[in-house]
Design a protein around this motif. Sequence first.
Motif, mmCIF file in Angstrom:
data_model
loop_
_atom_site.group_PDB
_atom_site.id
_atom_site.type_symbol
_atom_site.label_atom_id
_atom_site.label_comp_id
_atom_site.label_asym_id
_atom_site.label_seq_id
_atom_site.Cartn_x
_atom_site.Cartn_y
_atom_site.Cartn_z
ATOM 1 N N UNK A 1 -1.238 52.382 -90.272
ATOM 2 C CA UNK A 1 -1.910 53.678 -90.348
ATOM 3 C C UNK A 1 -0.938 54.826 -90.566
ATOM 4 N N UNK A 2 -1.221 55.588 -91.610
ATOM 5 C CA UNK A 2 -0.376 56.734 -91.946
ATOM 6 C C UNK A 2 -1.150 58.039 -91.866
ATOM 7 N N UNK A 3 -2.329 57.982 -91.254
ATOM 8 C CA UNK A 3 -3.121 59.194 -91.102
ATOM 9 C C UNK A 3 -3.920 59.573 -92.329
ATOM 10 N N UNK A 4 -4.018 58.678 -93.306
ATOM 11 C CA UNK A 4 -4.746 59.023 -94.529
ATOM 12 C C UNK A 4 -6.249 59.096 -94.246
ATOM 13 N N UNK A 5 -6.939 59.950 -94.990
ATOM 14 C CA UNK A 5 -8.379 60.125 -94.786
ATOM 15 C C UNK A 5 -9.157 58.938 -95.353
ATOM 16 N N UNK A 6 -10.455 58.931 -95.087
ATOM 17 C CA UNK A 6 -11.314 57.919 -95.694
ATOM 18 C C UNK A 6 -11.270 58.081 -97.199
ATOM 19 N N UNK A 7 -11.368 56.967 -97.920
ATOM 20 C CA UNK A 7 -11.459 57.105 -99.369
ATOM 21 C C UNK A 7 -12.931 57.375 -99.711
ATOM 22 N N UNK A 8 -13.217 57.815 -100.937
ATOM 23 C CA UNK A 8 -14.606 58.178 -101.277
ATOM 24 C C UNK A 8 -15.618 57.063 -101.029
ATOM 25 N N UNK A 9 -15.257 55.818 -101.338
ATOM 26 C CA UNK A 9 -16.212 54.732 -101.118
ATOM 27 C C UNK A 9 -16.444 54.493 -99.626
ATOM 28 N N UNK B 1 -11.560 57.291 -81.340
ATOM 29 C CA UNK B 1 -10.107 57.228 -81.356
ATOM 30 C C UNK B 1 -9.589 58.507 -82.009
ATOM 31 N N UNK B 2 -8.399 58.967 -81.630
ATOM 32 C CA UNK B 2 -7.889 60.207 -82.214
ATOM 33 C C UNK B 2 -7.399 60.088 -83.657
ATOM 34 N N UNK B 3 -7.447 58.901 -84.269
ATOM 35 C CA UNK B 3 -6.940 58.758 -85.633
ATOM 36 C C UNK B 3 -7.876 59.431 -86.633
ATOM 37 N N UNK B 4 -7.309 59.852 -87.758
ATOM 38 C CA UNK B 4 -8.079 60.556 -88.789
ATOM 39 C C UNK B 4 -9.225 59.696 -89.305
ATOM 40 N N UNK B 5 -8.970 58.427 -89.604
ATOM 41 C CA UNK B 5 -10.033 57.612 -90.187
ATOM 42 C C UNK B 5 -11.164 57.354 -89.203
ATOM 43 N N UNK B 6 -10.872 57.274 -87.915
ATOM 44 C CA UNK B 6 -11.943 57.098 -86.928
ATOM 45 C C UNK B 6 -12.735 58.393 -86.764
ATOM 46 N N UNK B 7 -12.052 59.521 -86.682
ATOM 47 C CA UNK B 7 -12.754 60.810 -86.559
ATOM 48 C C UNK B 7 -13.639 61.057 -87.779
ATOM 49 N N UNK B 8 -13.116 60.766 -88.976
ATOM 50 C CA UNK B 8 -13.897 60.973 -90.197
ATOM 51 C C UNK B 8 -15.065 59.995 -90.291
ATOM 52 N N UNK B 9 -14.879 58.768 -89.824
ATOM 53 C CA UNK B 9 -15.976 57.805 -89.813
ATOM 54 C C UNK B 9 -17.081 58.294 -88.882
ATOM 55 N N UNK B 10 -16.704 58.741 -87.696
ATOM 56 C CA UNK B 10 -17.703 59.257 -86.750
ATOM 57 C C UNK B 10 -18.463 60.424 -87.363
ATOM 58 N N UNK B 11 -17.747 61.312 -87.997
ATOM 59 C CA UNK B 11 -18.388 62.466 -88.623
ATOM 60 C C UNK B 11 -19.340 62.034 -89.735
#
Length: 192
Positions: free
Chosen positions: A22-30, A51-61
């Motif tokens: 994990x490098x903190x990258x955001x979710x990809x469009x798909x 989880x505090x990671x970017x991909x988990x926060x963005x998934x929750x959102x």
Amino acid sequence: MTSRITLISPAMNRSLRETRFDDGSPLDPSGAARAESAAGSLRSADRVLVSPTARCRETASALGLSAVAEPELAGLDMGRWRGLTLDEVMAREPDAVMAWLTDPDAVPHGGESVRALCERAARWLDAAAEFEGRTLAVVEQEFVRALAVTVLDAPGPAFWRLDVPPLTATDLSGRSGRWNLRLGRELGAEDH
């Protein structure tokens, strides 16, 4: 008292696609689109964590969840390997990777061992068992694997034998010391 916990693994992003620590990258469009299409498919919960990671926060959102970040739910700390692909690390440090994959106490990257992650997950689960009601948490795949190893009382190397696909649910029901586990359910399946 029976506790019910649903763990959601994050949607696809560049790190997952490239087998990159994990490098903190955001979710990809798909990944974002798939998560958005699953919004509203989850059973309601009395508390929602992330989880505090970017991909988990963005998934929750993207799932339409209003979640509280909980540091204890963080993924495995990969230390100096963070942001590198497994192939890159294997080319540079093959012995270190082999030690990491075979010894649950190994920390050649300077981060957290698999055993330490499993112990952290066990502490979180013990505390979660005291919560009355349904818990929903969006967490990294390795946290799901650590909980599975914990509830099954499996040996540490079993951690590497569990696959947790992106954007799937893992359900735990029971109480401290006695849990039932259901892995890898696609979101929307049997949630209504």
